[in-house]
Design a protein around this motif. Structure first.
Motif, mmCIF file in Angstrom:
data_model
loop_
_atom_site.group_PDB
_atom_site.id
_atom_site.type_symbol
_atom_site.label_atom_id
_atom_site.label_comp_id
_atom_site.label_asym_id
_atom_site.label_seq_id
_atom_site.Cartn_x
_atom_site.Cartn_y
_atom_site.Cartn_z
ATOM 1 N N VAL A 28 -1.641 7.978 3.302
ATOM 2 C CA VAL A 28 -1.652 9.160 2.435
ATOM 3 C C VAL A 28 -3.111 9.609 2.325
ATOM 4 C CG1 VAL A 28 0.351 8.363 1.095
ATOM 5 C CG2 VAL A 28 -1.958 7.794 0.310
ATOM 6 N N TYR A 29 -3.335 10.793 1.774
ATOM 7 C CA TYR A 29 -4.714 11.215 1.503
ATOM 8 C C TYR A 29 -5.269 10.363 0.368
ATOM 9 C CZ TYR A 29 -5.096 15.188 4.627
ATOM 10 O OH TYR A 29 -5.209 15.960 5.748
ATOM 11 N N GLY A 30 -6.522 9.961 0.518
ATOM 12 C CA GLY A 30 -7.185 9.185 -0.513
ATOM 13 C C GLY A 30 -8.197 10.040 -1.254
ATOM 14 N N LEU A 56 -8.958 -0.574 -7.397
ATOM 15 C CA LEU A 56 -8.780 0.359 -6.280
ATOM 16 C C LEU A 56 -8.882 -0.363 -4.949
ATOM 17 C CD1 LEU A 56 -11.083 3.172 -7.686
ATOM 18 C CD2 LEU A 56 -8.577 3.072 -7.753
ATOM 19 N N ILE A 57 -8.301 0.249 -3.935
ATOM 20 C CA ILE A 57 -8.435 -0.290 -2.583
ATOM 21 C C ILE A 57 -9.770 0.173 -2.005
ATOM 22 C CG2 ILE A 57 -7.501 -0.232 -0.252
ATOM 23 C CD1 ILE A 57 -4.698 0.050 -1.546
ATOM 24 N N THR A 88 -3.213 -3.683 3.426
ATOM 25 C CA THR A 88 -4.331 -3.989 2.539
ATOM 26 C C THR A 88 -4.316 -5.475 2.241
ATOM 27 O OG1 THR A 88 -4.349 -1.790 1.539
ATOM 28 C CG2 THR A 88 -5.266 -3.576 0.222
ATOM 29 N N VAL A 90 -5.727 -8.616 -0.074
ATOM 30 C CA VAL A 90 -6.408 -9.016 -1.316
ATOM 31 C C VAL A 90 -7.047 -10.381 -1.074
ATOM 32 C CG1 VAL A 90 -6.111 -9.614 -3.750
ATOM 33 C CG2 VAL A 90 -4.852 -7.680 -2.769
ATOM 34 N N ALA A 214 0.965 -4.047 -11.744
ATOM 35 C CA ALA A 214 -0.139 -4.148 -10.812
ATOM 36 C C ALA A 214 -0.790 -5.477 -11.132
ATOM 37 C CB ALA A 214 -1.110 -3.001 -11.015
ATOM 38 N N PRO A 215 -0.983 -6.331 -10.129
ATOM 39 C CA PRO A 215 -1.438 -7.689 -10.419
ATOM 40 C C PRO A 215 -2.708 -7.699 -11.242
ATOM 41 C CG PRO A 215 -0.915 -7.408 -8.103
ATOM 42 C CD PRO A 215 -0.835 -6.054 -8.720
HETATM 43 O O1 TXA Z 1 -2.246 3.565 1.583
HETATM 44 C C1 TXA Z 1 -2.884 3.260 0.595
HETATM 45 O O2 TXA Z 1 -2.978 2.089 0.206
HETATM 46 C C2 TXA Z 1 -3.589 4.399 -0.159
HETATM 47 C C3 TXA Z 1 -4.614 4.998 0.817
HETATM 48 C C4 TXA Z 1 -5.455 6.075 0.186
HETATM 49 O O3 TXA Z 1 -5.411 3.980 1.373
HETATM 50 N N1 TXA Z 1 -4.218 3.920 -1.354
HETATM 51 C C5 TXA Z 1 -3.481 3.518 -2.441
HETATM 52 O O4 TXA Z 1 -4.202 3.144 -3.536
HETATM 53 O O5 TXA Z 1 -2.281 3.501 -2.456
HETATM 54 P P1 TXA Z 1 -3.584 2.923 -4.995
HETATM 55 O O6 TXA Z 1 -4.729 3.001 -5.935
HETATM 56 O O7 TXA Z 1 -2.438 3.816 -5.253
HETATM 57 O O8 TXA Z 1 -3.046 1.463 -4.978
HETATM 58 C C6 TXA Z 1 -3.883 0.374 -5.151
HETATM 59 C C7 TXA Z 1 -3.052 -0.830 -5.460
HETATM 60 C C8 TXA Z 1 -2.732 -0.935 -6.935
HETATM 61 O O9 TXA Z 1 -1.364 -1.247 -7.108
HETATM 62 C C9 TXA Z 1 -3.602 -2.095 -7.376
HETATM 63 O O10 TXA Z 1 -3.046 -2.813 -8.420
HETATM 64 C C10 TXA Z 1 -3.694 -2.919 -6.126
HETATM 65 O O11 TXA Z 1 -3.792 -1.980 -5.090
HETATM 66 N N2 TXA Z 1 -4.902 -3.743 -6.108
HETATM 67 C C11 TXA Z 1 -6.171 -3.341 -5.968
HETATM 68 N N3 TXA Z 1 -7.026 -4.375 -6.065
HETATM 69 C C12 TXA Z 1 -6.261 -5.471 -6.264
HETATM 70 C C13 TXA Z 1 -6.545 -6.846 -6.452
HETATM 71 N N4 TXA Z 1 -7.793 -7.320 -6.450
HETATM 72 N N5 TXA Z 1 -5.501 -7.684 -6.619
HETATM 73 C C14 TXA Z 1 -4.238 -7.226 -6.591
HETATM 74 N N6 TXA Z 1 -3.902 -5.922 -6.446
HETATM 75 C C15 TXA Z 1 -4.899 -5.071 -6.291
#
Ligand code: TXA
Ligand code: MG
Length: 310
Positions: A28-30, A56-57, A88, A90, A214-215
């Motif tokens: 998706v767009y980030g 955030l990722i 992704t 972790v 969300a963890p």
């Molecule tokens: O496809 C994708 O993943 C998109 C594109 C833009 O890369 N990004 C995305 O980001 O979906 P977002 O913010 O919607 O999702 C991030 C997820 C959240 O559910 C967050 O809880 C999890 O990643 N997350 C981030 N850091 C974490 C961590 N250290 N441990 C566990 N979950 C984590």
């Protein structure tokens, strides 16, 4: 309407200057920001209207960049062989990796991916720093898969590097490496079956609670060692996390923002809690923070940190 970046170089210049820029990935767009710049990352939360600091990722251009941020076990390295891709990972964060605390919500783990999109990769490389990026939509809305959807979502206020429609259109699969186990925290653009087939390693499902919340949102993740008293004045023997114009008090003290600026307070929150914890007080008294704007996010984090511990 904001000026649209017409090239990767123009988009990179915005990001290097601490501005936001939306960019295409294959999922998706980030909504991207320099992940090492706390103010830039805070603008992501403000722009999305995200009520709390969900980690955030962090998007990297290559494995060398990713390795500066996290510890890769042999199993993690094996999963990383699927990068670039819609996966992704972790992983345990490396100490002093330069990432803004707000980007990882103060956790000691970090979610990383190398997107499989030529513009995204060129952009991260041109910025020369990792990019924090959630989906580029206002909180609670659908993730955008075209530049036009991003423009509409933010009423033209966010610059977008246009890369056409996204290939995957669904967010990345999130996998946590736990010792010798792989655990899926979020189903996404790469199926568990495909990961298992390509790696020859089983992928477990997260416990329901882990997958739903969300963890990063578990209170214990955010809790300092010290206990917290909120909306409080400090007593003898405690540490004090102040806000606004207040006099020094005898014990360990940090001020989130002497001027009462919530943006500054949000930026300082995790690091100051860490510092007061290190000062060794058993209890941290936390001043009242106005519950408006970024104060909502700050209070959400503080309440989780102060919640009874399981
Ligand atoms: O496809 C994708 O993943 C998109 C594109 C833009 O890369 N990004 C995305 O980001 O979906 P977002 O913010 O919607 O999702 C991030 C997820 C959240 O559910 C967050 O809880 C999890 O990643 N997350 C981030 N850091 C974490 C961590 N250290 N441990 C566990 N979950 C984590
Ligand atoms: Mg999202």
């Amino acid at each position: 309407m904001t000026d649209e970046p017409k090239s990767v170089e123009e988009a990179a210049a915005l990001l290097r200057a601490g501005k936001l820029c939306a960019f295409p990935t294959e999922t998706v767009y980030g909504l991207g920001a320099d992940a090492t710049d706390a103010d830039a990352v805070l603008s992501i939360y403000e722009t999305k209207g995200r009520p709390r600091f969900n980690p955030l990722i962090i998007h990297c251009a290559d494995l060398a960049m990713a390795e500066t941020l996290a510890e890769f076990s042999p199993l993690a390295r094996r999963v990383a062989s699927l990068w670039p891709g819609s996966l992704t990972l972790v992983l345990p964060a490396r100490p002093s990796n330069g990432l803004a605390d707000v980007a990882t919500a103060g956790l000691d783990s970090v979610a990383i991916r190398i997107p499989d999109h030529p513009l995204a990769l060129a952009l991260i490389a041109a910025v020369g720093r990792p990019l924090a990026a959630p989906s580029a939509n206002p909180s609670g809305r659908l993730s955008p898969t075209t530049a036009e959807q991003v423009r509409r979502g933010f009423a033209g206020r966010v610059p977008v590097l246009d890369g056409g429609p996204c290939r995957a259109g669904v967010e990345s699969t999130i996998i946590r490496v736990e010792g010798e186990r792989l655990v899926q925290l979020r189903a996404g653009a790469v199926s568990r079956e495909e990961i298992e087939r390509r790696l020859g390693v089983p992928v477990d499902l997260a416990e329901k609670d882990e997958a739903v919340a969300a963890p990063g949102m578990l209170a214990s993740h955010y809790a300092p060692n010290a206990l917290l008293r909120l909306n409080a004045e400090p007593r003898a023997g405690e540490a004090y996390l102040a806000f606004g114009s207040v006099a020094e008090f005898g014990g360990p003290m940090r001020n989130l923002s002497p001027n009462g600026d919530l943006h500054e307070a949000a930026r300082n929150l995790f690091s100051m809690l860490h510092e007061l914890d290190a000062a060794g007080a058993g209890m941290i008294a936390v001043a009242r923070i106005p519950d408006e704007g970024l104060g909502e996010a700050i209070n959400d984090r503080l309440q989780r940190a102060a919640a009874p511990r399981g």
